[in-house]
Design an enzyme around this catalytic site. Structure first.
Site, mmCIF file in Angstrom:
data_model
loop_
_atom_site.group_PDB
_atom_site.id
_atom_site.type_symbol
_atom_site.label_atom_id
_atom_site.label_comp_id
_atom_site.label_asym_id
_atom_site.label_seq_id
_atom_site.Cartn_x
_atom_site.Cartn_y
_atom_site.Cartn_z
ATOM 1 N N LYS A 94 0.862 -1.178 0.000
ATOM 2 C CA LYS A 94 0.000 0.000 0.000
ATOM 3 C C LYS A 94 0.899 1.228 0.000
ATOM 4 O O LYS A 94 1.745 1.383 0.886
ATOM 5 C CB LYS A 94 -0.916 -0.006 1.222
ATOM 6 C CG LYS A 94 -1.772 1.250 1.350
ATOM 7 C CD LYS A 94 -2.761 1.097 2.494
ATOM 8 C CE LYS A 94 -3.386 2.412 2.880
ATOM 9 N NZ LYS A 94 -4.415 2.268 3.913
ATOM 10 N N LYS A 132 1.514 5.190 0.218
ATOM 11 C CA LYS A 132 1.008 6.483 0.653
ATOM 12 C C LYS A 132 1.454 7.544 -0.345
ATOM 13 O O LYS A 132 2.654 7.786 -0.524
ATOM 14 C CB LYS A 132 1.527 6.817 2.057
ATOM 15 C CG LYS A 132 0.899 5.983 3.159
ATOM 16 C CD LYS A 132 -0.582 6.321 3.355
ATOM 17 C CE LYS A 132 -1.151 5.638 4.595
ATOM 18 N NZ LYS A 132 -2.574 5.995 4.810
ATOM 19 N N ASP A 150 -3.022 4.953 -1.594
ATOM 20 C CA ASP A 150 -3.820 5.747 -0.661
ATOM 21 C C ASP A 150 -3.352 7.192 -0.744
ATOM 22 O O ASP A 150 -2.264 7.533 -0.288
ATOM 23 C CB ASP A 150 -3.660 5.220 0.765
ATOM 24 C CG ASP A 150 -4.567 5.945 1.759
ATOM 25 O OD1 ASP A 150 -5.331 6.832 1.332
ATOM 26 O OD2 ASP A 150 -4.513 5.618 2.960
ATOM 27 N N GLU A 203 -7.416 4.500 -2.779
ATOM 28 C CA GLU A 203 -8.172 4.964 -1.610
ATOM 29 C C GLU A 203 -8.257 6.481 -1.599
ATOM 30 O O GLU A 203 -7.258 7.174 -1.782
ATOM 31 C CB GLU A 203 -7.466 4.534 -0.320
ATOM 32 C CG GLU A 203 -7.770 3.170 0.189
ATOM 33 C CD GLU A 203 -7.170 3.014 1.576
ATOM 34 O OE1 GLU A 203 -7.778 3.510 2.548
ATOM 35 O OE2 GLU A 203 -6.086 2.416 1.689
ATOM 36 N N LYS A 258 -12.943 0.751 8.879
ATOM 37 C CA LYS A 258 -12.023 0.821 10.011
ATOM 38 C C LYS A 258 -12.857 0.896 11.286
ATOM 39 O O LYS A 258 -13.806 1.678 11.368
ATOM 40 C CB LYS A 258 -11.118 2.057 9.918
ATOM 41 C CG LYS A 258 -10.159 2.042 8.746
ATOM 42 C CD LYS A 258 -9.343 3.324 8.700
ATOM 43 C CE LYS A 258 -8.359 3.326 7.545
ATOM 44 N NZ LYS A 258 -7.655 4.624 7.408
ATOM 45 N N CYS A 271 -6.899 0.001 9.081
ATOM 46 C CA CYS A 271 -6.582 0.262 10.484
ATOM 47 C C CYS A 271 -5.901 1.610 10.605
ATOM 48 O O CYS A 271 -5.395 2.164 9.632
ATOM 49 C CB CYS A 271 -5.667 -0.830 11.040
ATOM 50 S SG CYS A 271 -4.025 -0.889 10.260
ATOM 51 N N ASP A 292 -1.689 -3.932 8.933
ATOM 52 C CA ASP A 292 -0.247 -4.041 9.166
ATOM 53 C C ASP A 292 0.269 -3.107 10.246
ATOM 54 O O ASP A 292 1.485 -2.980 10.427
ATOM 55 C CB ASP A 292 0.511 -3.767 7.859
ATOM 56 C CG ASP A 292 0.322 -2.326 7.372
ATOM 57 O OD1 ASP A 292 -0.641 -1.661 7.809
ATOM 58 O OD2 ASP A 292 1.139 -1.869 6.545
#
Length: 329
Positions: free
Chosen positions: A150, A152, A177, A203, A248, A276, A300
């Site tokens: 993932k 960022k 994301d 995301e 979440k 999360c 994670d």
């Protein structure tokens, strides 16, 4: 109904992050969590939450909101009433999960059995790469050696980041994301860059207040709502904007609402991601039940910490395993 001798304890705990963690909104070097414990009949149920300033929460405010229910917990506040007493958010999450854990321990039945669900199985989880320069993120991607990353993003240079990462890890599955960091003007270009890099999911590309633009922009890559969705109340308005939702527990306000949100989302045609905040295994444990039905799992948090609580979740490579009863549930 919780025993009238139930006692509530609330505490704040801090866990250093391995290095630092950077997203489009800024960086942090520690995870600050609030833990709620409800003790009754010789057993203690625990829940952990992460107050998030983006949603108007503070550590002190969330801890005080939980502590303010001490008398009601002692008088037998249950999960159904809790949904009415607190809004969706971190405080309700910690208490909801603590009450589930307490019921599991007092009855000797795991939470999945209390819910009538099959025993959870290990799930492949994303591994998150912090926002950085393209070359640094490419090196981190190669060093991670994970099948599902993932990324960022949400800053100038994102197209270059994607190209560098894809070149470094040609076989890895990628999720992006943007943390509300793109604008409607750059979105078509970033969508094309994501498609070129074979990204599976994006995301929250736009600020939640501006995501109406998604309804009129082609989506060559599926788009997932994160900051735009908390609980079931706002779900219907998102159907023409998003393909998936990120559930979440800290947003939904606990496992109870998270499972109900998953049901409602699937009925309305969304597919699921479970995510999360940056937290310990105690926060991940109840989310493993939601993860059983999610297409993308991102649990994670403990892997990004310098150390986790003991006992913690077991991770083997990219697999996250369900919690042992000593941890939760």
């Amino acid at each position: 109904m919780i025993n009238t001798r139930a006692k509530l304890r609330v505490r704040v705990e801090r866990f250093p992050i391995r290095g630092s963690f950077t997203i489009a909104r800024g960086s942090k070097t520690e995870a600050v969590v609030v833990v709620a414990e409800v003790a009754a009949a010789g057993h203690v149920g625990r829940g952990e939450c992460v107050p998030y300033a983006r949603y108007g929460e503070s550590v002190d405010g969330v801890a005080a909101r939980i502590a303010g229910l001490e008398g009601e917990i002692a008088a037998g506040l249950d999960r159904a009433r809790l949904q009415e007493r607190l809004p969706a958010g971190a405080a309700r999450n910690a208490l909801d999960c603590a009450l589930w854990d307490l019921e599991a321990k007092t009855t000797g039945r795991p939470v999945h059995a209390l819910l009538g669900l099959p025993a959870p199985e290990p799930r492949l989880t994303c591994y998150t790469l912090s926002l950085d320069a393209p070359e640094a993120m490419a090196r981190a991607a190669a060093a991670a050696g994970r099948p599902l990353l993932k990324l960022k993003l949400g800053a100038p240079g994102d197209a270059e980041r994607l190209a560098a990462i894809r070149a470094a890890v040609p076989q890895a599955r990628l999720v992006v994301d943007a943390n509300e960091g793109w604008s409607a003007e750059v979105l078509p270009r970033m969508m094309a860059a994501c498609a070129q890099a074979r990204v599976e999911l994006i995301e929250q590309p736009l600020p939640a207040a501006d995501d109406g633009a998604l309804a009129s922009i082609p989506r060559p890559v599926p788009v997932c709502a994160d900051e735009s969705v908390h609980d079931r109340a706002g779900l219907a308005a998102l159907r023409d904007r998003y393909d998936a939702i990120n559930i979440k527990l800290d947003k939904a306000g606990g496992l109870t609402e998270a499972l109900a949100l998953a049901d409602a989302a699937e009925r309305q045609g969304f597919f699921l991601m479970v995510g999360c905040m940056l937290a310990t295994s105690l926060a991940m444990a109840p989310a493993m039940l939601v993860a059983q039905r999610a297409r993308i799992v991102d649990l994670d948090g403990p892997l990004l910490l310098a150390h986790d609580r003991e006992p913690g979740l077991r991770y083997e490579g990219a697999l996250a395993f369900p919690p042992a009863p000593e941890l939760w549930g």
